[in-house]
Design a protein around this motif. Structure first.
Motif, PDB file in Angstrom:
ATOM      1  N   ASP A 137       0.638  -1.197  -0.062  1.00 30.55           N
ATOM      2  CA  ASP A 137       0.014   0.168  -0.071  1.00 30.55           C
ATOM      3  C   ASP A 137       0.800   1.257   0.053  1.00 30.55           C
ATOM      4  O   ASP A 137       0.391   2.218  -0.455  1.00 30.55           O
ATOM      5  CB  ASP A 137      -1.160   0.084   1.228  1.00 30.55           C
ATOM      6  CG  ASP A 137      -2.064  -0.969   0.983  1.00 30.55           C
ATOM      7  OD1 ASP A 137      -2.703  -1.452   2.062  1.00 30.55           O
ATOM      8  OD2 ASP A 137      -2.242  -1.476  -0.025  1.00 30.55           O
ATOM      9  N   TRP A 138       2.151   1.105   0.476  1.00 30.70           N
ATOM     10  CA  TRP A 138       3.078   2.295   0.448  1.00 30.70           C
ATOM     11  C   TRP A 138       3.248   2.674  -0.888  1.00 30.70           C
ATOM     12  O   TRP A 138       3.519   3.691  -1.301  1.00 30.70           O
ATOM     13  CB  TRP A 138       4.374   2.324   1.567  1.00 30.70           C
ATOM     14  CG  TRP A 138       4.896   3.356   1.571  1.00 30.70           C
ATOM     15  CD1 TRP A 138       4.662   4.543   2.306  1.00 30.70           C
ATOM     16  CD2 TRP A 138       5.957   3.825   0.721  1.00 30.70           C
ATOM     17  NE1 TRP A 138       5.720   5.528   2.115  1.00 30.70           N
ATOM     18  CE2 TRP A 138       6.568   5.154   1.124  1.00 30.70           C
ATOM     19  CE3 TRP A 138       6.916   3.232  -0.330  1.00 30.70           C
ATOM     20  CZ2 TRP A 138       7.657   5.753   0.503  1.00 30.70           C
ATOM     21  CZ3 TRP A 138       7.922   3.827  -0.852  1.00 30.70           C
ATOM     22  CH2 TRP A 138       8.264   5.010  -0.382  1.00 30.70           C
ATOM     23  N   TRP A 139       3.785   1.632  -1.751  1.00 31.43           N
ATOM     24  CA  TRP A 139       4.195   1.576  -2.995  1.00 31.43           C
ATOM     25  C   TRP A 139       3.014   1.986  -4.118  1.00 31.43           C
ATOM     26  O   TRP A 139       3.427   2.601  -4.954  1.00 31.43           O
ATOM     27  CB  TRP A 139       5.002   0.450  -3.254  1.00 31.43           C
ATOM     28  CG  TRP A 139       6.424   0.332  -2.813  1.00 31.43           C
ATOM     29  CD1 TRP A 139       6.743  -0.368  -1.669  1.00 31.43           C
ATOM     30  CD2 TRP A 139       7.554   0.585  -3.166  1.00 31.43           C
ATOM     31  NE1 TRP A 139       8.114  -0.255  -1.239  1.00 31.43           N
ATOM     32  CE2 TRP A 139       8.604   0.649  -2.259  1.00 31.43           C
ATOM     33  CE3 TRP A 139       8.129   1.813  -4.437  1.00 31.43           C
ATOM     34  CZ2 TRP A 139      10.037   1.073  -2.397  1.00 31.43           C
ATOM     35  CZ3 TRP A 139       9.422   1.927  -4.338  1.00 31.43           C
ATOM     36  CH2 TRP A 139      10.278   1.600  -3.594  1.00 31.43           C
ATOM     37  N   ASN A 140       2.083   1.269  -3.985  1.00 29.95           N
ATOM     38  CA  ASN A 140       1.129   1.279  -5.349  1.00 29.95           C
ATOM     39  C   ASN A 140       0.491   2.709  -5.309  1.00 29.95           C
ATOM     40  O   ASN A 140       0.104   3.221  -4.203  1.00 29.95           O
ATOM     41  CB  ASN A 140       0.012   0.323  -4.786  1.00 29.95           C
ATOM     42  CG  ASN A 140       0.523  -1.153  -5.464  1.00 29.95           C
ATOM     43  OD1 ASN A 140       1.364  -1.158  -6.143  1.00 29.95           O
ATOM     44  ND2 ASN A 140      -0.337  -2.285  -4.837  1.00 29.95           N
ATOM     45  N   ILE A 170       2.764   2.966  -9.957  1.00 28.23           N
ATOM     46  CA  ILE A 170       3.383   1.972  -9.558  1.00 28.23           C
ATOM     47  C   ILE A 170       2.310   0.989  -9.241  1.00 28.23           C
ATOM     48  O   ILE A 170       1.107   1.395  -8.288  1.00 28.23           O
ATOM     49  CB  ILE A 170       4.320   2.046  -8.291  1.00 28.23           C
ATOM     50  CG1 ILE A 170       5.264   3.082  -8.688  1.00 28.23           C
ATOM     51  CG2 ILE A 170       4.604   0.987  -7.891  1.00 28.23           C
ATOM     52  CD1 ILE A 170       6.272   3.310  -7.556  1.00 28.23           C
ATOM     53  N   ASP A 171       2.365  -0.230  -9.812  1.00 27.58           N
ATOM     54  CA  ASP A 171       1.143  -1.359  -9.500  1.00 27.58           C
ATOM     55  C   ASP A 171       1.962  -2.517  -9.331  1.00 27.58           C
ATOM     56  O   ASP A 171       2.440  -3.286 -10.221  1.00 27.58           O
ATOM     57  CB  ASP A 171       0.285  -1.456 -10.859  1.00 27.58           C
ATOM     58  CG  ASP A 171      -0.976  -2.388 -10.649  1.00 27.58           C
ATOM     59  OD1 ASP A 171      -1.583  -2.449 -11.657  1.00 27.58           O
ATOM     60  OD2 ASP A 171      -1.022  -2.581  -9.349  1.00 27.58           O
ATOM     61  N   VAL A 180       6.194  -0.265 -13.303  1.00 27.72           N
ATOM     62  CA  VAL A 180       6.514   1.053 -12.816  1.00 27.72           C
ATOM     63  C   VAL A 180       6.303   1.619 -14.234  1.00 27.72           C
ATOM     64  O   VAL A 180       7.183   1.384 -15.152  1.00 27.72           O
ATOM     65  CB  VAL A 180       7.925   1.328 -12.191  1.00 27.72           C
ATOM     66  CG1 VAL A 180       8.206   2.684 -12.108  1.00 27.72           C
ATOM     67  CG2 VAL A 180       7.722   0.639 -10.972  1.00 27.72           C
ATOM     68  N   LYS A 181       5.458   2.698 -14.365  1.00 26.97           N
ATOM     69  CA  LYS A 181       5.584   3.554 -15.631  1.00 26.97           C
ATOM     70  C   LYS A 181       5.926   5.111 -15.080  1.00 26.97           C
ATOM     71  O   LYS A 181       5.459   5.643 -14.176  1.00 26.97           O
ATOM     72  CB  LYS A 181       4.061   3.543 -16.269  1.00 26.97           C
ATOM     73  CG  LYS A 181       3.732   2.119 -16.862  1.00 26.97           C
ATOM     74  CD  LYS A 181       2.435   2.349 -17.462  1.00 26.97           C
ATOM     75  CE  LYS A 181       1.934   1.096 -17.995  1.00 26.97           C
ATOM     76  NZ  LYS A 181       0.465   1.425 -18.740  1.00 26.97           N
TER      77      LYS A 181
END
Length: 571
Positions: A137-140, A170-171, A180-181
């Protein structure tokens, strides 16, 4: 139009019934701030909250079941619980119900009013659902920042030191793999500058682990395993990631660094020269409007109207270093009506016209905007940058401001007391020269209209107004003015009832008692719901207690708040 206005009244009337304080553990992924998006009175026709309500609208869910509900800039404490996606918020005997799913709060019962449905999106703009895994949840979600080139050679030699704003998404899935896009002004989410397959590991120097590239591309070169190793624990700031690498294609080479923070994160903990270029003019207005990250950098960017400066006042903007720093302190800390302050009033404060930068028309806000600087004569890199919006024809008022080249925190530490004293003297002079007028109001206890207190006082002839619904004297001719200081009145049965939120008060301090209307009131100061308060409380008789709370106001002798309290009668 009548439909919209009726909805506004429903929202406002609903707010007057709320207040209070409030599960959730500190690692609960549902904790955070949810920005108001839309509302409907029939479930079919939806309206943007920002189109008709000024000020912030949000719900903040805090640790321990506490929270804040804010509508149109008016915040109040709540308690909340969440069971199987059903959210319940309470204040005293009032209750509001809805759902929390995929980062979206949908309220279908607003403090007993079931004719309104309102949605709130979790801050950051991402529509990705919370997974319950703190690492994921921090990254997405959506990210925003900037990237730069250095060590340039070959065809990129002339681009040494260039930098651009960049957006990203980020997904990452439950198996800790994902994508990562990244895209800057020349690309888009559908046609990104970089796209990488990544793996996420809990190992790293900090709590957020490490993200590693496995494959993909950066512009026109391939990415391989470990070309990107992203460890947030190595950075000096919270909620910041850094991606770096070498681009090599024949004789063309450069080193790139990409700095990103979650969409919705403020960058004001950094020096301004570390902010993205479009931070103030594009990013902040979108965040303040509660908007999600667009698919292209600069989308909804104000377009130049083509008539910049045709009638705009212009000067050198040169002032002393002290004036620049004191001006920032006055605007940021002392002037509670800064967003009602006109260009002429700002110029008068600085003692001269600002340096005109540009004028443009905002398609998003549907208004003209002008930009000015007031610059230190001792260092041209030290200045205040002020945005003015034309909310009425030919009247430009402050819409945003920031500093450059000097520390705002250091300026506040150095000059706050001085600027407050100067403002108090100006207020005293204004009250003395203008005179006062009679004021009276009847304040009732919530849900007990038979328990009431009648208050009379002398108030300045202009610059103050009474908000009947919120029971407060506002230091502005417009009682709905965003950010204005106020004197709040509240009636309870017992003086102890005013301690309901005392555990949440920050920087609590007892101060000298004060006689108001012949009654001795106990004084105290504290910070609560983001505001600094001076509060006086007293038991008037066996069934009535009164609180007089000065919100975002000082009460130096001779100033308007002091004159009002000194002239007050209570019956």
């Amino acid at each position: 139009m009548k439909k919209v206005l009726s909805l506004v009244m429903i929202l406002i009337l609903s707010l007057t019934a709320c207040g209070g304080k409030g599960g959730g553990a500190s690692d609960d992924p549902n904790l955070g701030k949810y920005i108001g998006e839309e509302y409907s009175s029939d479930g079919s026709n939806w309206y943007s909250i920002d189109d008709v309500l000024e000020g912030e609208s949000y719900i903040e869910l805090k640790d321990g079941g506490k929270g804040v509900f804010c509508l149109g800039g008016d915040a109040t404490d709540i308690k909340w619980t969440l069971e199987n996606g059903t959210l319940k918020m309470t204040r005293d005997s009032l209750e509001s119900n809805g759902t929390l799913k995929d980062g979206m709060i949908t309220l279908t019962d607003l403090w007993g009013n079931d004719t309104v449905t309102i949605t709130f999106r979790k801050e950051g703009g991402s529509e990705a659902a919370a997974t319950g895994d703190a690492l994921l949840d921090w990254w997405n979600g959506d990210w925003y920042g900037w990237w730069k080139m250095s060590g340039c050679s070959g065809g990129y030699e002339d681009m040494e030191g260039e930098w651009w704003d960049v957006c990203g998404s980020i997904d990452i899935g439950a198996d800790k793999t994902g994508t990562v896009k990244l895209w800057d002004e020349d690309y888009s989410k559908d046609d990104p500058m970089a796209e990488a397959s990544v793996t996420l590991s809990a190992a790293g120097t900090g709590e957020h682990g490490t993200l590693t590239s496995e494959s993909g591309y950066f512009t026109d070169v391939d990415l391989e395993h470990a070309d990107w190793i992203i460890d947030p624990g190595l950075e000096d700031y919270e909620d910041l990631i850094r991606i770096d690498g070498w681009y090599e294609s024949g004789d063309d080479e450069f080193y790139y660094e990409i700095y990103l923070r979650p969409w919705g994160t403020a960058w004001d903990d950094m020096e301004e020269d570390s902010w993205p270029a479009l931070y103030s003019s594009w990013y902040v207005p979108l965040i303040e409007a509660g908007k999600s990250m667009p698919d292209t950098v600069g989308a909804d960017m104000p377009a130049n109207s083509g008539n910049a400066g045709t009638s705009a006042p212009d000067g050198t903007g040169i002032v002393t270093e002290e004036q620049v720093q004191k001006g920032y302190v006055w605007m940021n800390e002392v002037n509670n009506n800064i967003f009602d302050t006109t260009y002429e009033e700002i110029a008068d404060y600085f003692g001269g016209e600002g340096k005109f930068v540009k004028e443009e028309y905002s398609d998003h806000m549907k208004r003209n905007q002008r930009y000015y600087k007031w610059i230190s004569k001792d260092n041209e890199n030290h200045f205040i940058y002020v945005n003015f919006a034309e909310k009425e024809p030919n009247v430009f008022t402050v819409s945003a401001f920031n500093t450059s080249g000097f520390s705002g925190n250091e300026a506040i530490e150095k000059y706050l007391d001085t600027v407050k004293a100067e403002a108090a003297e100006a207020d005293k002079a204004s009250v003395a020269s203008e005179g006062t007028k009679d004021f009276s109001a009847t304040v009732t206890q919530f849900a007990h209209d038979d328990v009431l207190v009648k208050i009379t006082a002398k108030i300045p002839k202009s610059g103050w107004s009474y908000d009947e619904k919120k029971k407060c004297l506002v230091a502005n001719d417009d009682p709905s003015a965003f950010g204005a200081g106020a004197i709040d009145f509240e009636v309870r049965a017992k003086v102890e009832d005013f301690d309901y939120y005392k555990d949440d008060f920050e920087n609590y301090k007892d101060i000298a008692d004060r006689k108001i209307g012949g009654i001795t009131f106990h004084g105290r100061t504290y910070k609560h719901i983001g505001y600094d308060w001076i509060e006086y409380v007293a038991q008037i008789d066996d069934g009535r207690a009164l609180s007089i709370g000065l919100r975002k106001l000082d009460c130096a002798p001779g100033t308007a708040p002091d004159v009002i309290l000194s002239s007050m009668t209570i019956k």
